[in-house]
Structures are given as C-alpha cells and as structure tokens.
Design an enzyme around this catalytic site. Sequence first.
Site, PDB file in Angstrom:
ATOM      1  CG  ASP A 261      45.619  -9.301   8.543  1.00  0.00           C
ATOM      2  OD1 ASP A 261      45.324  -8.452   7.673  1.00  0.00           O
ATOM      3  OD2 ASP A 261      45.789  -9.007   9.748  1.00  0.00           O
TER       4      ASP A 261
ATOM      5  CG  ASP B 110      46.535  -6.707  12.963  1.00  0.00           C
ATOM      6  OD1 ASP B 110      46.578  -5.561  12.453  1.00  0.00           O
ATOM      7  OD2 ASP B 110      46.525  -7.754  12.280  1.00  0.00           O
TER       8      ASP B 110
HETATM    9  O1  LIG Z   1      48.380  -2.812   6.944  1.00  0.00           O
HETATM   10  C1  LIG Z   1      48.559  -3.654   8.057  1.00  0.00           C
HETATM   11  C2  LIG Z   1      49.086  -2.844   9.220  1.00  0.00           C
HETATM   12  O2  LIG Z   1      48.040  -1.994   9.584  1.00  0.00           O
HETATM   13  C3  LIG Z   1      48.229  -1.501  10.876  1.00  0.00           C
HETATM   14  C4  LIG Z   1      48.980  -0.235  10.749  1.00  0.00           C
HETATM   15  C5  LIG Z   1      50.354  -0.217  10.716  1.00  0.00           C
HETATM   16  C6  LIG Z   1      51.021   0.981  10.607  1.00  0.00           C
HETATM   17  C7  LIG Z   1      50.291   2.166  10.523  1.00  0.00           C
HETATM   18  C8  LIG Z   1      48.912   2.131  10.535  1.00  0.00           C
HETATM   19  C9  LIG Z   1      48.265   0.906  10.661  1.00  0.00           C
HETATM   20  F1  LIG Z   1      46.942   0.839  10.694  1.00  0.00           F
HETATM   21  C10 LIG Z   1      49.560  -4.712   7.727  1.00  0.00           C
HETATM   22  N1  LIG Z   1      49.175  -5.339   6.482  1.00  0.00           N
HETATM   23  C11 LIG Z   1      47.845  -5.980   6.548  1.00  0.00           C
HETATM   24  C12 LIG Z   1      47.900  -7.030   5.514  1.00  0.00           C
HETATM   25  C13 LIG Z   1      49.325  -7.268   5.186  1.00  0.00           C
HETATM   26  C14 LIG Z   1      50.113  -6.401   6.100  1.00  0.00           C
END
Ligand SMILES: O[C@H](COCc1ccccc1F)CN1CCCC1
Length: 325
Positions: A32, A213
């Site tokens: 990540d 990301d």
């Molecule tokens: O939590 C992240 C995605 O964060 C970006 C995001 C997506 C949707 C709405 C707000 C956001 F900030 C994904 N996880 C990180 C570690 C495992 C998956």
Amino acid sequence: QSGSVAANPEQYDESYLCPVQVGGQTLNLDFDTGSADLWVFSTLTPASESTGHAKYNPKTSGKAKSGYTWNISYGDNSGASGTVYADKVVVGGVTATSQAVEAATSVSTQFMQDTDNDGLLGLAFSTINTVQPQQQTTFFDTVKGTLAKKLFTVDLKAGTAGTYDFGYIDNSKYSGTITYVPVKTTNGFWEFTAGAATANNRSLGSVGDAIADTGTTLMYLPTAVTSAYYAQISGSTNSADAGGYIFPCDADVPDFHIAIGGKSFTVPGEYINFTPADNSGEQCFGGIQPNTGIGFTILGDVFLKAMFVVFDQTTSAPRLGFAAQ
Ligand SMILES: O[C@H](COCc1ccccc1F)CN1CCCC1
C-alpha cells in the site's frame, strides 16, 4: 540487493496481494503506497477476527518491542491496531534483517472478511507510520540503503499477476519513455500534480493534486472532472444507493486520458467498467468516482494497472516516474 515479487489480483482487481516471508512464515500482504505500517494478522489476533487468515507467530523469531503499540485507520474507515515486534522480513529475495512487524490484536470487519488478505505492507513515507512511542520505518526505508538503486517499481495488471520490483528498473516492463514528476512529501504520500483530463477528445478539466495509491482500488477524481466524464456515458447516474456513479453494463465506456509531466497517459474504458453494481448485472459500477470528502485525488489500482510506475528516492528529492505498460 534487489528483487521482485508477484502482485496477485483479488476478484475484480479489488486489491493485489504479494507473498512475504515474515519471521520465516509466508503471508499474503496488500502493498500500500498510501500508508506506512507493515501490519499482519497474528496469533495475537482473536480467533473470531482471524479465521481463514495466515497468522504471524512472533514467538518463533520475533523480538518484542516492549510498550510499543500501533493503531491505524484508513480512508475507507477500515482499521487495525496491536503491538510491535522486530523480525526478519523477506520480499522477493530482498531481506530486512530487523523490520518492525506490527502484530494485530484487533482488526475491523473489512479486514476480517477479506480472508485473502493477511495484512498490509506500507510503502508511503515513514513520517506517517503510526507506531508509538517511537515511529518505525517502512520495509522500503529499512532496506533502502542496501538496494542497488533506492527505488521500487509497480507494475499492476488487469486480471493477472503483476510485480513489485525493488532496487532496479526492468525496461522490458514498459513502452516508450518514463516521465518523471516531483513528489510533495509533506502529507507522507507519493503526492504530485497531474494535469488535464480528456475523454472522446473533450476536455474534462484539470486533475491537480493527486496521490499514487496502490492500496486504493479505484480512481477518486475532482467532482467536476468526474461528472464531465460520466456526461459522456448515456444512462449513467450518481446513485446514492449504489454508493457512486453507475451505468448500463453494455454502455460504451470511453478511455480516460490524463496529462502527467506534459505526457498523455490512457486508462482504457474497459478498466472503468469496473464491476456489476447489483446481482442482476444490468448496472455496472464505475472505476472513476468523485473525491468528495477526501480532499485530494487518489489514483488507485484502476489507473495504476495501465501504468508502469517508478517510486524513486535515488536523490534527496523523491520523484515518481510514469510510463505506459
Ligand atoms: O482505505 C484505503 C482507501 O482510502 C482511500 C479512500 C477510499 C474511499 C474513500 C476515502 C478514501 F480516503 C484502502 N485501504 C487501505 C488499506 C487497505 C485498503
């Protein structure tokens, strides 16, 4: 040293998991670039929360860092917390002899339910690592000084295994040239400025401040760019019920073009026709969604799987290199 590890896609390319040896035990971790903690399901994780996951047993070779804790929450409101050990971590043959391994004592339901995922390996800047009382380094920062080149590359693919390479650039993995842009590190992300977006030769507006990301599945773009894009898909709608833009699965979904460093890069429309939005399979969920409430643009896996990206710390000014696959 240098090395390469496979990035295996989950269903619908929801996330990509890489086999990592943690204290001699193989776990499949979500690499990540949007976070900076290496945390794992462990023998300390309650059985009710860790069924189906591979677990790290710190008793084998871990050295407890007494009194150290960690607690992380992500943009999608998932999260985890626990305690900290030092242990040997090997990624694609690249060895960190003493890496901070954050053993989970609690995980949120999203992680509990994704039984392919045994934890995360953060590749953002160590300034956002959550360990207290003393912040720890990411795997990349731990091994950086020992790598042939202080960089790693990301080559995610649609529906098949890609790779993370550490310490070298494999020129066979991209076409054309690599375009480099400066990175702003103040928020701890691989953050840069992207330029104009277009679809069907029409301007969608400028994307602006963005992060690369790998831990985010979709592309979260400025609302103006997102609505201008979906205005070109007949039958598309921003559905509160579905949680974002959906459209008929048989719609003609245009390619998305974005300028970075003055060069144009293309995300094929088929990557943006992301998943069925309901069990009927009639409506499909878009791989581009608005960045409402996030505050910046996230170029996640839907974008990255069209690209070859260099995360470069070879000089005191970190930079990102982009090339088409
Ligand atoms: O939590 C992240 C995605 O964060 C970006 C995001 C997506 C949707 C709405 C707000 C956001 F900030 C994904 N996880 C990180 C570690 C495992 C998956």
